[in-house]
Design a protein around this motif. Structure first.
Motif, PDB file in Angstrom:
ATOM      1  N   ALA A 107     126.864 -39.727 -17.905  1.00 47.48           N
ATOM      2  CA  ALA A 107     128.108 -38.998 -17.661  1.00 47.48           C
ATOM      3  C   ALA A 107     129.335 -39.856 -17.937  1.00 47.48           C
ATOM      4  O   ALA A 107     130.367 -39.359 -18.403  1.00 47.48           O
ATOM      5  CB  ALA A 107     128.126 -38.490 -16.227  1.00 47.48           C
ATOM      6  N   TRP A 127     123.772 -35.404 -22.260  1.00 49.61           N
ATOM      7  CA  TRP A 127     123.787 -35.751 -20.837  1.00 49.61           C
ATOM      8  C   TRP A 127     122.926 -34.790 -20.026  1.00 49.61           C
ATOM      9  O   TRP A 127     122.086 -35.197 -19.231  1.00 49.61           O
ATOM     10  CB  TRP A 127     125.233 -35.732 -20.334  1.00 49.61           C
ATOM     11  CG  TRP A 127     125.371 -35.845 -18.843  1.00 49.61           C
ATOM     12  CD1 TRP A 127     124.740 -36.732 -18.021  1.00 49.61           C
ATOM     13  CD2 TRP A 127     126.202 -35.048 -18.004  1.00 49.61           C
ATOM     14  NE1 TRP A 127     125.131 -36.529 -16.711  1.00 49.61           N
ATOM     15  CE2 TRP A 127     126.026 -35.499 -16.672  1.00 49.61           C
ATOM     16  CE3 TRP A 127     127.091 -33.995 -18.232  1.00 49.61           C
ATOM     17  CZ2 TRP A 127     126.702 -34.937 -15.594  1.00 49.61           C
ATOM     18  CZ3 TRP A 127     127.767 -33.445 -17.154  1.00 49.61           C
ATOM     19  CH2 TRP A 127     127.572 -33.911 -15.853  1.00 49.61           C
ATOM     20  N   GLY A 128     123.099 -33.496 -20.254  1.00 51.26           N
ATOM     21  CA  GLY A 128     122.429 -32.516 -19.416  1.00 51.26           C
ATOM     22  C   GLY A 128     121.148 -31.941 -19.977  1.00 51.26           C
ATOM     23  O   GLY A 128     120.378 -31.298 -19.244  1.00 51.26           O
ATOM     24  N   TYR A 145     124.738 -27.181 -10.438  1.00 51.84           N
ATOM     25  CA  TYR A 145     125.951 -26.851 -11.187  1.00 51.84           C
ATOM     26  C   TYR A 145     127.178 -27.508 -10.558  1.00 51.84           C
ATOM     27  O   TYR A 145     127.993 -28.133 -11.242  1.00 51.84           O
ATOM     28  CB  TYR A 145     126.150 -25.341 -11.248  1.00 51.84           C
ATOM     29  CG  TYR A 145     127.555 -24.955 -11.638  1.00 51.84           C
ATOM     30  CD1 TYR A 145     128.040 -25.225 -12.921  1.00 51.84           C
ATOM     31  CD2 TYR A 145     128.428 -24.367 -10.726  1.00 51.84           C
ATOM     32  CE1 TYR A 145     129.338 -24.903 -13.284  1.00 51.84           C
ATOM     33  CE2 TYR A 145     129.720 -24.044 -11.075  1.00 51.84           C
ATOM     34  CZ  TYR A 145     130.168 -24.314 -12.356  1.00 51.84           C
ATOM     35  OH  TYR A 145     131.459 -23.997 -12.708  1.00 51.84           O
ATOM     36  N   ARG A 177     127.213 -30.053  -8.632  1.00 48.56           N
ATOM     37  CA  ARG A 177     127.091 -31.505  -8.797  1.00 48.56           C
ATOM     38  C   ARG A 177     127.658 -31.935 -10.147  1.00 48.56           C
ATOM     39  O   ARG A 177     128.498 -32.840 -10.228  1.00 48.56           O
ATOM     40  CB  ARG A 177     125.615 -31.913  -8.706  1.00 48.56           C
ATOM     41  CG  ARG A 177     125.369 -33.405  -8.873  1.00 48.56           C
ATOM     42  CD  ARG A 177     123.930 -33.663  -9.269  1.00 48.56           C
ATOM     43  NE  ARG A 177     123.695 -33.267 -10.656  1.00 48.56           N
ATOM     44  CZ  ARG A 177     122.489 -33.210 -11.210  1.00 48.56           C
ATOM     45  NH1 ARG A 177     121.428 -33.473 -10.501  1.00 48.56           N
ATOM     46  NH2 ARG A 177     122.356 -32.856 -12.478  1.00 48.56           N
ATOM     47  N   ASN A 178     127.217 -31.271 -11.222  1.00 48.30           N
ATOM     48  CA  ASN A 178     127.699 -31.626 -12.558  1.00 48.30           C
ATOM     49  C   ASN A 178     129.198 -31.367 -12.691  1.00 48.30           C
ATOM     50  O   ASN A 178     129.931 -32.152 -13.298  1.00 48.30           O
ATOM     51  CB  ASN A 178     126.937 -30.834 -13.613  1.00 48.30           C
ATOM     52  CG  ASN A 178     125.485 -31.247 -13.700  1.00 48.30           C
ATOM     53  OD1 ASN A 178     125.087 -32.263 -13.132  1.00 48.30           O
ATOM     54  ND2 ASN A 178     124.682 -30.467 -14.393  1.00 48.30           N
ATOM     55  N   HIS A 206     132.739 -27.812 -20.193  1.00 50.91           N
ATOM     56  CA  HIS A 206     131.601 -27.688 -19.278  1.00 50.91           C
ATOM     57  C   HIS A 206     131.514 -26.277 -18.702  1.00 50.91           C
ATOM     58  O   HIS A 206     130.420 -25.688 -18.619  1.00 50.91           O
ATOM     59  CB  HIS A 206     131.730 -28.712 -18.151  1.00 50.91           C
ATOM     60  CG  HIS A 206     130.610 -28.673 -17.173  1.00 50.91           C
ATOM     61  ND1 HIS A 206     130.688 -27.985 -15.981  1.00 50.91           N
ATOM     62  CD2 HIS A 206     129.366 -29.220 -17.193  1.00 50.91           C
ATOM     63  CE1 HIS A 206     129.560 -28.111 -15.315  1.00 50.91           C
ATOM     64  NE2 HIS A 206     128.747 -28.851 -16.028  1.00 50.91           N
TER      65      HIS A 206
END
Length: 459
Positions: free
Chosen positions: A126, A183-184, A396, A398-399, A420
């Motif tokens: 991140a 990242w995800g 979600y 959290r990100n 995002h």
């Protein structure tokens, strides 16, 4: 033997106070009580043995305790009488709570960013979100331009002028999303059917290795990856088959990422990446033994342009397999829920308009290919491909929290939060498309270039 009742002084509760055992030191009593000639009815709080005054000055006791006990652990009740004990200052309470909250916050950020931050062992973290080759001060403007262009997807390729702009905006799209995808999601920007008892990473690898098996790839073959992204499928196929793979992507940032991953995987001698437009590829005619595209040709305004270029660079008899994003026969253009789901997929994935499932084979034949096999890999007994998208609300938030904090700290550029949010909304539309069966990202077609030019012309 019990003493006379008059020799025992009751405490405030009316209970007798026992004399201290002989092995204990003399009790401590305040000078104020001693000088006043009063008995201490209850002694010091919590000590049932203190009943007699002491001659030890408090000025000697306090330094002794301060030397023996660490700071903040010296209880004031040991050397101050009850009447002189001071309450803790409110400011100290607030400061303690603030420091505790700060430590907890740092721990959460560490967990989210460094522990949970990388999708794969060699994935993106991140703290490394950059938005491709876009200058960090221009990210938000580029996002606004992208969103304006793809706001009504079906209108982006209605004329030649708008169709010519699509490649540039697809390039912008991948500058915006590549780091977030890594990242995800990982290094393979595509879906795959879920496998019982297997991880998403295993399912992805199996889905990619299927391509190598369909192409009958083997050591010495030269394969073309049409729309390679950062090279996840390329490396899996090269490792599985022993073939050499050349990938092409329109995004320069992805080229650099793919080359870096190839070196880390020890496959840079067999995996090559080129920056270019797959509708006009910089390769010689008949220069590849096989080719594949995994969920990439959906960005082309006209599928004929991509298939025509693949046909040109394949050797006669060469095979081409493609996983296509399409609407299925269940899609109803008159159903507003269906329309919103499909338009949401197109807006959030830089698509100039999804094609119908029944169009793919006819377009392939139009450019000269033979259709060897056609199959929707999302149909049963395959398990749902969209389960990976059904992110829990906690994950979600959290990100989202990580992205917002990094933006505030200027680690990530402005505009990352908006990107995002766009990808999260697109995930909801993709999930809806999968659950209703109106959309599939893995309509597989296996095509062959005829062995002779005469056969190709007859087509």
């Amino acid at each position: 033997m019990q003493g006379n009742r008059s020799d025992r002084s009751p405490n405030p509760r009316g209970r007798p106070i026992r004399s201290p055992p002989a092995h204990l030191p003399a009790p401590i009593r305040s000078r104020s009580d001693a000088s006043a000639g009063q008995k201490n009815p209850g002694g010091f709080r919590g000590n049932p043995y203190i009943s007699k005054p002491t001659q030890i000055p408090r000025l000697l006791v306090v330094p002794l305790l301060l030397r023996l006990l660490p700071p903040r652990q010296v209880p004031p009740c040991l050397f101050l009488p009850p009447c002189e004990q001071q309450p803790r200052a409110p400011g100290m309470e607030a400061a303690t709570m603030a420091w505790t909250a700060a430590v907890a916050g740092v721990g959460l950020v560490y967990w989210f960013v460094w522990v949970m931050g990388s999708a794969e062992v060699k994935g993106k973290r991140a703290v490394d979100l950059k938005m491709g080759s876009i200058n960090r001060d221009n990210v938000k403007d580029k996002y606004t331009q992208y969103w304006s262009f793809f706001r009504r997807p079906k209108e982006t390729a209605t004329d030649e002028a708008s169709a010519e702009k699509v490649p540039a905006f697809v390039d912008t799209f991948y500058n915006l999303v590549t780091d977030i995808y890594e990242w995800g999601w990982g290094q393979s920007f595509h879906f795959s059917p879920s496998l019982p008892g297997r991880s998403h990473r295993d399912a992805t690898r199996v889905h990619e290795e299927r391509v190598a098996d369909l192409l009958k790839a083997k050591p010495g073959h030269r394969l073309l990856d049409v729309g390679c992204g950062v090279g996840g499928p390329m490396r899996a196929i090269a490792a599985h088959s022993g073939s050499n793979v050349v990938g092409i992507t329109i995004n320069e940032y992805q080229v650099n990422r793919a080359r870096s991953h190839n070196r880390k995987a020890g496959l840079d001698s067999r995996c090559e990446v080129v920056c270019g437009n797959f509708m006009s590829m910089p390769f010689d005619d008949a220069s590849f033994d096989g080719a594949y595209s995994i969920e990439a040709t959906c960005h082309a305004p006209r599928l004929q342009d991509v298939y025509g270029e693949v046909f040109r660079v394949l050797k006669p008899g060469g095979l081409y397999v493609s996983y296509e994003w399409v609407t299925t026969a269940l899609y109803r253009a008159e159903d507003p829920d269906h329309v919103e789901a499909i338009h949401g997929i197109e807006r959030g994935d830089a698509l100039p308009g999804l094609r119908r499932q029944d169009e793919i084979a006819s377009i392939a034949k139009e450019v000269g290919f033979e259709v060897v096999q056609e199959l929707d890999l999302a149909l049963p007994p395959a398990l749902p491909w969209w389960t990976r998208l059904k992110m829990g609300r906690l994950a979600y938030w959290r990100n989202s929290l990580v992205v917002r904090v990094l933006t505030i700290l200027r680690v990530a550029p402005k505009g990352v939060v908006e990107v995002h949010e766009m990808l999260y909304e697109t995930a909801q539309h993709l999930t809806r498309g999968g659950e209703t069966g109106i959309f599939t990202p893995m309509h597989m077609v296996l095509l062959r270039k005829p062995s002779t030019a005469a056969a190709a012309e007859s087509k």
